[in-house]
Design a protein around this motif. Structure first.
Motif, PDB file in Angstrom:
ATOM      1  N   GLU A   1     -21.787 -23.205 -18.925  1.00 33.77           N
ATOM      2  CA  GLU A   1     -22.499 -22.860 -17.696  1.00 33.77           C
ATOM      3  C   GLU A   1     -22.870 -21.389 -17.617  1.00 33.77           C
ATOM      4  N   ARG A   2     -22.008 -20.516 -18.154  1.00 37.10           N
ATOM      5  CA  ARG A   2     -22.197 -19.077 -17.945  1.00 37.10           C
ATOM      6  C   ARG A   2     -22.451 -18.295 -19.227  1.00 37.10           C
ATOM      7  N   GLY A   3     -22.438 -18.986 -20.354  1.00 42.14           N
ATOM      8  CA  GLY A   3     -22.777 -18.331 -21.613  1.00 42.14           C
ATOM      9  C   GLY A   3     -21.680 -17.483 -22.213  1.00 42.14           C
ATOM     10  N   CYS A   4     -20.474 -17.577 -21.685  1.00 43.49           N
ATOM     11  CA  CYS A   4     -19.353 -16.796 -22.211  1.00 43.49           C
ATOM     12  C   CYS A   4     -18.054 -17.440 -21.749  1.00 43.49           C
ATOM     13  N   PHE A   5     -16.955 -16.999 -22.346  1.00 46.86           N
ATOM     14  CA  PHE A   5     -15.649 -17.472 -21.913  1.00 46.86           C
ATOM     15  C   PHE A   5     -15.085 -16.515 -20.856  1.00 46.86           C
ATOM     16  N   PRO A   6     -14.134 -16.975 -20.049  1.00 49.10           N
ATOM     17  CA  PRO A   6     -13.553 -16.101 -19.025  1.00 49.10           C
ATOM     18  C   PRO A   6     -12.931 -14.849 -19.639  1.00 49.10           C
ATOM     19  N   THR A   7     -13.087 -13.740 -18.951  1.00 49.05           N
ATOM     20  CA  THR A   7     -12.514 -12.480 -19.445  1.00 49.05           C
ATOM     21  C   THR A   7     -10.995 -12.495 -19.362  1.00 49.05           C
ATOM     22  N   ASP A   8     -10.468 -12.968 -18.253  1.00 49.98           N
ATOM     23  CA  ASP A   8      -9.018 -13.031 -18.049  1.00 49.98           C
ATOM     24  C   ASP A   8      -8.584 -14.493 -18.121  1.00 49.98           C
ATOM     25  N   GLN A   9      -8.139 -14.912 -19.304  1.00 49.91           N
ATOM     26  CA  GLN A   9      -7.788 -16.316 -19.507  1.00 49.91           C
ATOM     27  C   GLN A   9      -6.607 -16.751 -18.633  1.00 49.91           C
ATOM     28  N   LYS A  10      -5.620 -15.877 -18.492  1.00 48.76           N
ATOM     29  CA  LYS A  10      -4.441 -16.235 -17.706  1.00 48.76           C
ATOM     30  C   LYS A  10      -4.812 -16.533 -16.258  1.00 48.76           C
TER      31      LYS A  10
ATOM     32  N   GLU B   1      -8.537 -12.775 -32.189  1.00 47.49           N
ATOM     33  CA  GLU B   1      -9.298 -12.031 -31.176  1.00 47.49           C
ATOM     34  C   GLU B   1      -9.152 -12.676 -29.793  1.00 47.49           C
ATOM     35  N   HIS B   2      -9.057 -11.847 -28.779  1.00 45.90           N
ATOM     36  CA  HIS B   2      -8.936 -12.257 -27.369  1.00 45.90           C
ATOM     37  C   HIS B   2      -7.579 -12.886 -27.027  1.00 45.90           C
ATOM     38  N   SER B   3      -6.614 -12.783 -27.926  1.00 46.81           N
ATOM     39  CA  SER B   3      -5.297 -13.359 -27.649  1.00 46.81           C
ATOM     40  C   SER B   3      -4.538 -12.583 -26.580  1.00 46.81           C
ATOM     41  N   GLU B   4      -4.975 -11.360 -26.276  1.00 44.58           N
ATOM     42  CA  GLU B   4      -4.238 -10.516 -25.325  1.00 44.58           C
ATOM     43  C   GLU B   4      -4.239 -11.094 -23.912  1.00 44.58           C
ATOM     44  N   THR B   5      -5.213 -11.947 -23.579  1.00 38.86           N
ATOM     45  CA  THR B   5      -5.220 -12.552 -22.236  1.00 38.86           C
ATOM     46  C   THR B   5      -4.876 -14.035 -22.274  1.00 38.86           C
TER      47      THR B   5
ATOM     48  N   CYS C   1       1.684 -29.647 -17.688  1.00 43.80           N
ATOM     49  CA  CYS C   1       1.124 -29.319 -18.997  1.00 43.80           C
ATOM     50  C   CYS C   1      -0.274 -29.920 -19.172  1.00 43.80           C
ATOM     51  N   GLN C   2      -0.471 -31.110 -18.650  1.00 45.60           N
ATOM     52  CA  GLN C   2      -1.785 -31.739 -18.749  1.00 45.60           C
ATOM     53  C   GLN C   2      -2.857 -30.885 -18.076  1.00 45.60           C
ATOM     54  N   HIS C   3      -2.584 -30.427 -16.867  1.00 39.50           N
ATOM     55  CA  HIS C   3      -3.591 -29.646 -16.137  1.00 39.50           C
ATOM     56  C   HIS C   3      -3.772 -28.262 -16.756  1.00 39.50           C
ATOM     57  N   VAL C   4      -2.693 -27.661 -17.239  1.00 38.14           N
ATOM     58  CA  VAL C   4      -2.811 -26.372 -17.913  1.00 38.14           C
ATOM     59  C   VAL C   4      -3.622 -26.522 -19.202  1.00 38.14           C
ATOM     60  N   PHE C   5      -3.347 -27.580 -19.958  1.00 39.58           N
ATOM     61  CA  PHE C   5      -4.065 -27.803 -21.218  1.00 39.58           C
ATOM     62  C   PHE C   5      -5.560 -27.982 -20.979  1.00 39.58           C
ATOM     63  N   PHE C   6      -5.924 -28.825 -20.006  1.00 42.08           N
ATOM     64  CA  PHE C   6      -7.347 -29.058 -19.766  1.00 42.08           C
ATOM     65  C   PHE C   6      -8.028 -27.843 -19.138  1.00 42.08           C
ATOM     66  N   ALA C   7      -7.293 -27.063 -18.360  1.00 38.96           N
ATOM     67  CA  ALA C   7      -7.859 -25.819 -17.820  1.00 38.96           C
ATOM     68  C   ALA C   7      -8.141 -24.833 -18.950  1.00 38.96           C
ATOM     69  N   ASP C   8      -7.252 -24.806 -19.945  1.00 39.20           N
ATOM     70  CA  ASP C   8      -7.383 -23.853 -21.049  1.00 39.20           C
ATOM     71  C   ASP C   8      -8.416 -24.290 -22.083  1.00 39.20           C
ATOM     72  N   THR C   9      -8.707 -25.581 -22.146  1.00 39.14           N
ATOM     73  CA  THR C   9      -9.630 -26.090 -23.172  1.00 39.14           C
ATOM     74  C   THR C   9     -10.952 -26.556 -22.555  1.00 39.14           C
ATOM     75  N   ALA C  10     -10.925 -27.704 -21.891  1.00 33.21           N
ATOM     76  CA  ALA C  10     -12.162 -28.284 -21.365  1.00 33.21           C
ATOM     77  C   ALA C  10     -12.821 -27.385 -20.318  1.00 33.21           C
ATOM     78  N   ALA C  11     -12.013 -26.804 -19.417  1.00 35.20           N
ATOM     79  CA  ALA C  11     -12.597 -25.957 -18.369  1.00 35.20           C
ATOM     80  C   ALA C  11     -13.166 -24.666 -18.954  1.00 35.20           C
TER      81      ALA C  11
END
Length: 216
Positions: free
Chosen positions: A143-152, A68-72, A126-136
């Motif tokens: 903070e906002r109670g949900c994950f970003p709608t547009d992950q890319k 689920e949500h793999s489309e973004t 890759c380090q910054h992309v990885f941490f943006a995709d995981t930790a961020a």
């Protein structure tokens, strides 16, 4: 960070996910496999949500992973499934749960395992992309109670700020992401107004010009 750089970083990360996932699986089960077995389900609700549920899943068959949500996702469908498999195997190996604090700790441990499998030329990207995709993303959910709608779009924005040294704060990068989204929406709305006005002007011009006259 350009779209090309984001795509290249994602490709390098997916390759590393496959290598490290096999290593985790071998440590957990004692079996060496060419491809880690898993069962893919469509809905997030049908996949394990906690460390305890992951342990039950892997003990009773292939680990269950959601698509689920793999489309973004920056990785595409198959790449995102591999990422989630790697991610959940990391939870199992390190014994960390799915709380925000454990997710941040896991991201650091994951990167330590991944970095040696990333080409040196691409390691910083890759380090910054990885941490943006995981930790961020985890910070966003906290903070906002949900994950970003547009992950890319989210990962590209946050990773760019981290790469350029604009900030080391995920919270600040998240705020800037939404500011940029607001500016982009405003620009798109202005462009729509301009196009609408241009079409009306063109229609009035054609109306006043009238039908073309034959000169001979």
């Amino acid at each position: 960070m350009t779209k090309f750089e984001l795509s290249c970083a994602a490709n390098h990360l997916v390759r590393a996910y496959g290598i490290v996932a096999r290593d985790y699986y071998q440590r957990l089960t004692g079996f060496s496999v060419g491809q880690v077995p898993c069962r893919v389900v469509k809905l997030q609700a049908d996949a394990p949500q906690t460390l305890a549920q992951m342990r039950v899943s892997i003990e009773h068959g292939p680990l269950v992973i959601t698509s689920e949500h793999s489309e973004t996702s920056i990785y595409g469908l198959s790449g995102n499934i591999l990422f989630r498999l790697f991610h959940d195997l990391g939870h199992l190996w390190y014994g960390l749960d799915t709380t925000h604090e454990d997710e941040l700790s896991l991201a650091k441990l994951h990167w330590a395992d991944l970095r040696g499998h990333i080409p040196a030329l691409w390691r910083e990207h890759c380090q910054h992309v990885f941490f943006a995709d995981t930790a961020a993303q985890s910070q966003h959910a906290a903070e906002r109670g949900c994950f970003p709608t547009d992950q890319k779009a989210f990962v590209k924005s946050v990773a760019s700020d981290l790469l350029l040294g604009n900030t080391r704060s995920f919270s600040q990068a998240i705020e800037w992401y939404y500011e940029r989204q607001g500016v982009q929406r405003a620009c798109a709305e202005i462009q729509q107004v301009r196009e609408h006005a241009a079409s009306i002007t063109g229609a009035h011009r054609d109306l006043h010009r009238g039908p073309a006259r034959r000169l001979c």
